[in-house]
Scaffold this active site. Sequence first.
Site, mmCIF file in Angstrom:
data_model
loop_
_atom_site.group_PDB
_atom_site.id
_atom_site.type_symbol
_atom_site.label_atom_id
_atom_site.label_comp_id
_atom_site.label_asym_id
_atom_site.label_seq_id
_atom_site.Cartn_x
_atom_site.Cartn_y
_atom_site.Cartn_z
ATOM 1 N N ASP A 1 0.847 -1.186 0.000
ATOM 2 C CA ASP A 1 0.000 0.000 0.000
ATOM 3 C C ASP A 1 0.885 1.240 0.000
ATOM 4 O O ASP A 1 2.092 1.143 0.219
ATOM 5 C CB ASP A 1 -1.024 -0.013 1.143
ATOM 6 C CG ASP A 1 -0.388 0.043 2.521
ATOM 7 O OD1 ASP A 1 0.826 -0.218 2.652
ATOM 8 O OD2 ASP A 1 -1.105 0.336 3.484
ATOM 9 N N PHE B 1 6.688 2.252 -4.242
ATOM 10 C CA PHE B 1 8.059 2.473 -3.777
ATOM 11 C C PHE B 1 8.601 3.867 -4.080
ATOM 12 O O PHE B 1 9.632 4.265 -3.540
ATOM 13 C CB PHE B 1 9.029 1.409 -4.333
ATOM 14 C CG PHE B 1 8.721 0.020 -3.877
ATOM 15 C CD1 PHE B 1 9.020 -0.386 -2.580
ATOM 16 C CD2 PHE B 1 8.102 -0.891 -4.722
ATOM 17 C CE1 PHE B 1 8.722 -1.664 -2.144
ATOM 18 C CE2 PHE B 1 7.809 -2.177 -4.303
ATOM 19 C CZ PHE B 1 8.118 -2.561 -3.012
ATOM 20 N N HIS C 1 11.463 -8.966 0.443
ATOM 21 C CA HIS C 1 11.125 -7.549 0.320
ATOM 22 C C HIS C 1 12.350 -6.690 0.623
ATOM 23 O O HIS C 1 13.210 -7.084 1.425
ATOM 24 C CB HIS C 1 9.993 -7.218 1.310
ATOM 25 C CG HIS C 1 9.325 -5.915 1.075
ATOM 26 N ND1 HIS C 1 9.814 -4.727 1.590
ATOM 27 C CD2 HIS C 1 8.215 -5.588 0.380
ATOM 28 C CE1 HIS C 1 9.021 -3.740 1.223
ATOM 29 N NE2 HIS C 1 8.043 -4.221 0.487
ATOM 30 N N TYR D 1 2.935 4.730 0.805
ATOM 31 C CA TYR D 1 3.553 5.333 1.989
ATOM 32 C C TYR D 1 2.503 6.175 2.711
ATOM 33 O O TYR D 1 1.690 6.856 2.078
ATOM 34 C CB TYR D 1 4.717 6.232 1.583
ATOM 35 C CG TYR D 1 5.886 5.529 0.929
ATOM 36 C CD1 TYR D 1 6.582 4.525 1.591
ATOM 37 C CD2 TYR D 1 6.312 5.893 -0.347
ATOM 38 C CE1 TYR D 1 7.673 3.896 0.990
ATOM 39 C CE2 TYR D 1 7.391 5.278 -0.950
ATOM 40 C CZ TYR D 1 8.070 4.273 -0.271
ATOM 41 O OH TYR D 1 9.143 3.656 -0.864
#
Length: 227
Positions: free
Chosen positions: A67, A80, A189, A69
């Site tokens: 989701d 990102f 991740h 920031y």
Amino acid sequence: MPVRPKIEASWRRELQSEFEASYFEDLKAFLLAEKQRYRIFPKGSDIFAAYNLTPFDKVKVVILGQDPYHGPGQAHGLAFSVRRGIAHPPSLQNIFKELHDDLGCDVPADGTLEKWAQQGVFLLNTVLTVRAGSAHSHKERGWERFTDATIKALSDRREHLVFILWGRPAQQKASLIDTARHYIIASPHPSPLSAYRGFFGSRPFSKTNAYLRSHAISEIDWCLDDA
């Protein structure tokens, strides 16, 4: 959220049935209620930024996030990525470290990934909005169904795409992807909690370009502006 979301024409054609579905009406109602009580990221005009910057038939690579920031000024609709002038979040710092180790690219001063998006890197979060200061606050409200349909459309109607799946939630979407038609790169991740468990050294950028080359598709210029 407007009744008719502003989304690039090719994506609207591919996803029209989703916009007309009852769950999407419920999602819009939820977002309107949220906005009356909380600050929501990203701003409305940026919710579909990934779609608007990377039309359906221009996608070469999909990088899947979770989701947006949830800090002020960070999210602008690309997984990102952060707006220019915003400090790089830890996961993005690690992405840039791996990019440097993989391809020798300098760490850029700005953390915006728009250059990637404009070349066909579809920077998709599985949930497209979030309440300020509250990660995963818009989880299981309908966005997952919408973004699953997005991934399925790409898998079914395009060929020779690279799907970069970082972390377990992203890797759970692998079942939506036809691996006979597309290439999946999966690793931990880039979060500081997991980057040293196999994200560092995974070389996703050079692997992506090697696959694109093998199918006579132009490579991605991953290097961003120099620091």
